[in-house]
Design a protein around this motif. Structure first.
Motif, PDB file in Angstrom:
ATOM      1  N   CYS A   1       0.828  -1.196   0.000  1.00 54.84           N
ATOM      2  CA  CYS A   1       0.000   0.000   0.000  1.00 54.84           C
ATOM      3  C   CYS A   1       0.858   1.240   0.000  1.00 54.84           C
ATOM      4  O   CYS A   1       1.964   1.251   0.503  1.00 54.84           O
ATOM      5  N   PHE A   2       0.294   2.346  -0.536  1.00 49.10           N
ATOM      6  CA  PHE A   2       0.941   3.644  -0.563  1.00 49.10           C
ATOM      7  C   PHE A   2       0.316   4.524   0.517  1.00 49.10           C
ATOM      8  O   PHE A   2      -0.880   4.482   0.744  1.00 49.10           O
ATOM      9  N   HIS A   3       1.137   5.380   1.132  1.00 51.69           N
ATOM     10  CA  HIS A   3       0.654   6.301   2.147  1.00 51.69           C
ATOM     11  C   HIS A   3       0.396   7.655   1.516  1.00 51.69           C
ATOM     12  O   HIS A   3       1.181   8.126   0.725  1.00 51.69           O
ATOM     13  N   ASP A   4      -0.661   8.314   1.861  1.00 49.90           N
ATOM     14  CA  ASP A   4      -1.098   9.543   1.192  1.00 49.90           C
ATOM     15  C   ASP A   4      -0.232  10.719   1.585  1.00 49.90           C
ATOM     16  O   ASP A   4      -0.114  11.051   2.749  1.00 49.90           O
ATOM     17  N   LEU A   5       0.410  11.328   0.574  1.00 55.86           N
ATOM     18  CA  LEU A   5       1.189  12.531   0.813  1.00 55.86           C
ATOM     19  C   LEU A   5       0.523  13.749   0.189  1.00 55.86           C
ATOM     20  O   LEU A   5       1.092  14.834   0.192  1.00 55.86           O
ATOM     21  N   GLY A   6      -0.655  13.559  -0.452  1.00 52.44           N
ATOM     22  CA  GLY A   6      -1.443  14.683  -0.966  1.00 52.44           C
ATOM     23  C   GLY A   6      -0.822  15.339  -2.166  1.00 52.44           C
ATOM     24  O   GLY A   6       0.164  14.923  -2.708  1.00 52.44           O
TER      25      GLY A   6
ATOM     26  N   ASP B   1       7.527  22.523  -4.400  1.00 51.06           N
ATOM     27  CA  ASP B   1       6.314  21.743  -4.618  1.00 51.06           C
ATOM     28  C   ASP B   1       6.588  20.637  -5.624  1.00 51.06           C
ATOM     29  O   ASP B   1       7.127  20.878  -6.709  1.00 51.06           O
ATOM     30  N   GLY B   2       6.192  19.410  -5.266  1.00 54.71           N
ATOM     31  CA  GLY B   2       6.411  18.275  -6.135  1.00 54.71           C
ATOM     32  C   GLY B   2       5.129  17.738  -6.725  1.00 54.71           C
ATOM     33  O   GLY B   2       4.074  18.381  -6.661  1.00 54.71           O
ATOM     34  N   VAL B   3       5.216  16.565  -7.293  1.00 53.70           N
ATOM     35  CA  VAL B   3       4.047  15.907  -7.840  1.00 53.70           C
ATOM     36  C   VAL B   3       3.074  15.573  -6.719  1.00 53.70           C
ATOM     37  O   VAL B   3       1.865  15.736  -6.841  1.00 53.70           O
ATOM     38  N   HIS B   4       3.612  15.065  -5.609  1.00 52.92           N
ATOM     39  CA  HIS B   4       2.864  14.864  -4.372  1.00 52.92           C
ATOM     40  C   HIS B   4       3.739  15.407  -3.246  1.00 52.92           C
ATOM     41  O   HIS B   4       4.876  14.981  -3.100  1.00 52.92           O
TER      42      HIS B   4
END
Length: 305
Positions: A16-21, A147-150
């Motif tokens: 699973c991936f953790h949400d970094l927004g 600022d990145g992609v996430h």
């Protein structure tokens, strides 16, 4: 131009991936200087001999040599007994793609084949390059948070050198995948390093924005100033490039044993040089000891096919 789906997906055997927004624009990449293949629904072929590209401080980052013919369409390639690599809209290498690609937002998955993952969310106060998937931390020079992609990414300039010590094990000699999100703000004079372990593997952007993966050069130049996902896969005796989750080029190769004791460098060549530094930004770098399928690459990037 691909389309971002949401929510972003889990990758590989239920990891699973953790949400970094956050979110970002998606472009597409790469242009050809060696034997490579142009991706389209009607496949085209190019025949020739490929040689390793070199920068101002040395040769490109692979111990591989390659010859042969390659052709491509919209997914990954397979190899024939005549030394010709080909691709079609459904690749045999994709048959083992995970069936369940749903899940929460981006993060570094927990999987034994993930060697290292650099999301650039932490370590800025100490200029520490944090491996969120393991213990391959490094240092950051010439980088600043942006600022990145996430979430956050690393903005880099001509002084950039983000490096991991030589304790990082080589990937060559076995199936592997390297990938990253990249934003190119200034065209390089020679080429711009995205990631490189000298003599083992490397991802670069050429003078017109084409993706270079070891001895293979892609065909579609990326758009300046636009976040683009690029990946390189060594699959048996075939090298492949993917841009924004879409197959772009392939080349048959002969793999040599990679050297031990070389550092991994991000946003530059290995060893670093001002001429081959990435002027732009880098995000979500992953190194896999596994040949990811096209579906898994799309999943890791969070892109729709």
């Amino acid at each position: 131009m691909t389309r971002r789906c949401g929510p972003v997906v889990a990758l590989l055997l239920g990891g699973c991936f953790h949400d970094l927004g956050g979110g970002g624009d998606v472009g597409s990449s790469t242009s050809a200087t060696t034997t490579s293949a142009s991706a389209s629904t009607t496949s085209e072929s190019n025949t020739g001999t490929s040689s390793t590209s070199s920068g101002s401080t040395g040769t490109s980052s692979t111990g591989t040599s390659s010859t042969g013919t390659s052709s491509a369409s919209t997914s990954s390639a397979s190899t024939s007994s005549t030394g010709t690599s080909s691709a079609s809209t459904s690749s045999a290498s994709d048959t083992d793609a995970p069936a369940d690609l749903g899940g929460p937002g981006f993060g570094c998955p927990v999987h034994p084949d993930l060697v290292a993952c650099y999301p650039f969310e932490d370590g800025w106060d100490a200029q520490l390059l944090v491996d969120a998937a393991g213990d391959h931390d490094g240092t950051m020079i010439g980088a600043a948070p942006t600022d990145g992609v996430h979430g956050l990414a690393a903005e880099t300039d001509a002084s950039a050198a983000l490096s991991v010590p030589a304790a990082l094990a080589p990937l060559g000699g076995a199936p592997w995948t390297t990938m990253a999100w990249v934003r190119l703000d200034q065209a390089p004079t020679v080429r711009a390093g995205v990631l490189d372990r000298d003599g083992d593997y490397g991802l670069f952007l050429g003078p017109t924005g084409e993706v270079e993966c070891s001895s293979l050069t892609g065909v579609t130049p990326i758009q300046p100033g636009v976040w683009t996902h690029i990946a390189c896969v060594e699959r048996a005796d075939l090298l492949e490039i993917y841009v924004d989750g879409v197959f772009d080029a392939a080349l048959k190769l002969n793999s040599d044993a990679p050297p031990e004791g070389q550092p991994l460098v991000l946003a530059n060549d290995s060893p670093p040089s001002a001429a081959e530094a990435l002027v732009g930004a880098i995000d979500e770098v992953m190194l896999w000891r596994r040949s990811l399928t096209q579906a898994e690459i799309c999943a890791a990037a969070g892109l729709c096919p």
